[in-house]
Design a protein around this motif. Structure first.
Motif, PDB file in Angstrom:
ATOM      1  N   GLN A  34      -8.615   4.976  -6.280  1.00 50.15           N
ATOM      2  CA  GLN A  34      -7.617   5.456  -5.315  1.00 50.15           C
ATOM      3  C   GLN A  34      -8.278   6.328  -4.253  1.00 50.15           C
ATOM      4  O   GLN A  34      -8.883   7.359  -4.574  1.00 50.15           O
ATOM      5  N   GLY A  35      -8.153   5.919  -3.010  1.00 47.71           N
ATOM      6  CA  GLY A  35      -8.767   6.659  -1.903  1.00 47.71           C
ATOM      7  C   GLY A  35      -8.021   7.950  -1.647  1.00 47.71           C
ATOM      8  O   GLY A  35      -6.901   7.938  -1.150  1.00 47.71           O
ATOM      9  N   TYR A 123      -4.000  -4.100   3.070  1.00 47.05           N
ATOM     10  CA  TYR A 123      -3.564  -2.987   2.236  1.00 47.05           C
ATOM     11  C   TYR A 123      -2.305  -3.433   1.465  1.00 47.05           C
ATOM     12  O   TYR A 123      -1.458  -4.161   2.005  1.00 47.05           O
ATOM     13  N   ASN A 172      -8.596  -0.960   5.720  1.00 50.83           N
ATOM     14  CA  ASN A 172      -8.603  -0.763   4.289  1.00 50.83           C
ATOM     15  C   ASN A 172      -8.237  -2.120   3.705  1.00 50.83           C
ATOM     16  O   ASN A 172      -7.172  -2.653   4.040  1.00 50.83           O
ATOM     17  N   LYS A 234      -5.118  11.294   5.893  1.00 52.89           N
ATOM     18  CA  LYS A 234      -6.585  11.266   5.876  1.00 52.89           C
ATOM     19  C   LYS A 234      -7.155  12.201   6.925  1.00 52.89           C
ATOM     20  O   LYS A 234      -8.196  12.817   6.721  1.00 52.89           O
ATOM     21  N   ARG A 369     -13.540  -2.713  -4.869  1.00 54.03           N
ATOM     22  CA  ARG A 369     -13.502  -1.676  -3.821  1.00 54.03           C
ATOM     23  C   ARG A 369     -13.778  -0.313  -4.447  1.00 54.03           C
ATOM     24  O   ARG A 369     -13.157   0.058  -5.441  1.00 54.03           O
TER      25      ARG A 369
HETATM   26  N1  GLN Z   1      -4.380   4.547   0.564  1.00 52.36           N
HETATM   27  C1  GLN Z   1      -5.051   4.835  -0.667  1.00 52.36           C
HETATM   28  C2  GLN Z   1      -5.881   3.658  -1.124  1.00 52.36           C
HETATM   29  O1  GLN Z   1      -5.889   2.632  -0.499  1.00 52.36           O
HETATM   30  C3  GLN Z   1      -4.096   5.223  -1.774  1.00 52.36           C
HETATM   31  C4  GLN Z   1      -3.043   4.209  -2.047  1.00 52.36           C
HETATM   32  C5  GLN Z   1      -2.295   4.259  -3.362  1.00 52.36           C
HETATM   33  O2  GLN Z   1      -2.438   5.170  -4.166  1.00 52.36           O
HETATM   34  N2  GLN Z   1      -1.493   3.272  -3.589  1.00 52.36           N
HETATM   35  O3  GLN Z   1      -6.550   3.734  -2.109  1.00 52.36           O
END
Ligand code: GLN
Length: 393
Positions: A34-35, A123, A172, A234, A369
């Motif tokens: 998780q980003g 995404y 992303n 972000k 990823r």
């Molecule tokens: N945008 C972040 C990601 O792509 C978190 C998304 C999420 O937790 N669903 O990892």
């Protein structure tokens, strides 16, 4: 029990969420699935939050389409960047994160049977949002490892009736940064086939030199059909605050406002007020932000080089797509899915990754990823753990 929404039966749960849950369940694991920034938001924002918390009218409902202060900040920042004097009343809507922004946009533009063009990989929420609003996604491949698209395939998608296209830029999960030429082509085709361009730009300030972020809405003649979806998550490292926003021409913004109001009534009021403090930060803040992420990119990609794994060097954002083919070719992993591999990674080395297949419409099974928004020490530790994988190669 009466029947539940039939559309939901066709939707799979968030795979990023699944991987995160596995990491949460294993103490000591590192979540590169998780980003999410590991560092604190800028001090100015935290100080402002303390002030907001002390009491006042901002603890009640905000103006439904966004705090006037925050909408003014957004309009002031983006007017020069887009090259148009934005009206904060008419052209800016504040939402609960970019995720709600995207859902509200889809609710505002989709009718039953419409088609929405989505670049793949994408995404997680784009296709789902379109589908839940009665529209059907048409996927156009961004072909790994360079993540380029074929203009003829894109035009064909418009010919099939795509009424909107979603462009995530910086992208992303791939780290692609769309060039001016690519965006001009997308806008040109959208104009030719009378479609909307939805541009999702939460990573706009994380673009690595020599690449540059081009805002689709700033291109000549593009503004009238372009809907910018964005977020402060972000830019100010406040993913938990859920503050997103949309910039769009008045008629479109009006429809998005309507959808937003019935979805949420509004975004957390004190958080919106506190976030305004971020807009006074100067260029040094943004330079430091991208320099920090560039250093993180170096740690992760340098580590992958050392291990001997191939990846696509991200031009923007904080994700890298890594090729796991060398593992999948070994007898031990024969026939494994990328999801199985990622689940095994958590158990075996205590590092979470997201299986690439959840981002692709095509049957891609050889990519995972990794996010590199965590702190340097965490990333170094993750690379140390990854080194143990050499034994399986
Ligand atoms: N945008 C972040 C990601 O792509 C978190 C998304 C999420 O937790 N669903 O990892």
């Amino acid at each position: 029990m009466p029947e539940l929404n039939r559309r939901l039966e066709q939707i799979t749960d968030s795979v990023i969420g699944h991987m995160t849950a596995l990491c949460d369940a294993l103490p000591g694991s590192i979540n590169l699935a998780q980003g999410c920034p590991e560092h604190d938001p800028p001090k100015a924002i935290l100080d402002a939050l303390v002030k907001e918390a002390a009491g006042g009218p901002q603890h009640q409902y905000a103006v439904l389409c966004g705090s006037p202060n925050l909408r003014r900040c957004i309009a002031d920042k983006y007017s020069p960047l887009i090259g148009k004097a934005l009206d904060p009343e008419e052209e800016v809507v504040v939402t609960c994160g970019g995720t709600e922004a995207m859902m509200a946009i889809m609710m505002a533009i989709c009718n039953e049977g419409d088609k929405v063009i989505i670049f793949s990989p994408f995404y997680e929420c784009y296709g789902t949002d379109a589908f839940l609003n009665g529209a059907e996604p048409i996927y156009v491949p961004l072909v790994p490892p360079a993540y380029e698209f074929d203009p003829a395939v894109l035009e064909d998608a418009f010919k099939q009736g795509g009424k909107a296209i979603v462009v995530c830029n910086p992208n992303n999960p791939s780290g692609k940064v769309f060039t001016r030429e690519e965006l001009l082509l997308i806008e040109e085709l959208a104009a030719k086939y009378d479609a909307f361009v939805i541009t999702d730009e939460p990573y706009e300030h994380i673009v690595y030199a020599p690449y540059e972020h081009v805002r689709a809405a700033s291109l000549p003649g593009a503004y009238e059909r372009t809907i910018t979806c964005n977020s402060l998550s972000k830019t100010f490292s406040i993913t938990g605050w859920r503050i997103g926003f949309v910039i769009a021409p008045p008629k479109i913004a009006e429809a998005i406002k309507l959808a937003h109001v019935f979805l949420t009534v509004g975004t957390a009021s004190p958080l919106q007020e506190a976030a305004c403090a971020g807009f006074s930060l100067g260029q040094e803040y943004y330079d430091e932000l991208v320099a920090d992420y560039a250093a993180n990119r170096e740690i992760i990609c340098g580590g992958l080089d050392e291990i001997g794994l191939t990846y696509t060097l991200p031009k923007g954002g904080f994700f890298v797509m890594v090729d796991i083919t060398p593992f999948l070719e070994k007898p031990m992993f024969k026939g494994w899915s990328d999801l199985q591999f990622c689940e095994w990674l958590v158990d075996e080395i205590g590092v979470g990754a997201t299986p690439g297949s959840c981002f692709f419409a095509e049957p891609v099974n050889n990519l995972i990823r990794l996010q590199f928004a965590s702190n340097a020490a965490t990333l170094h530790e993750a690379i140390e753990r990854f080194k143990r994988l050499k034994a399986y190669l």
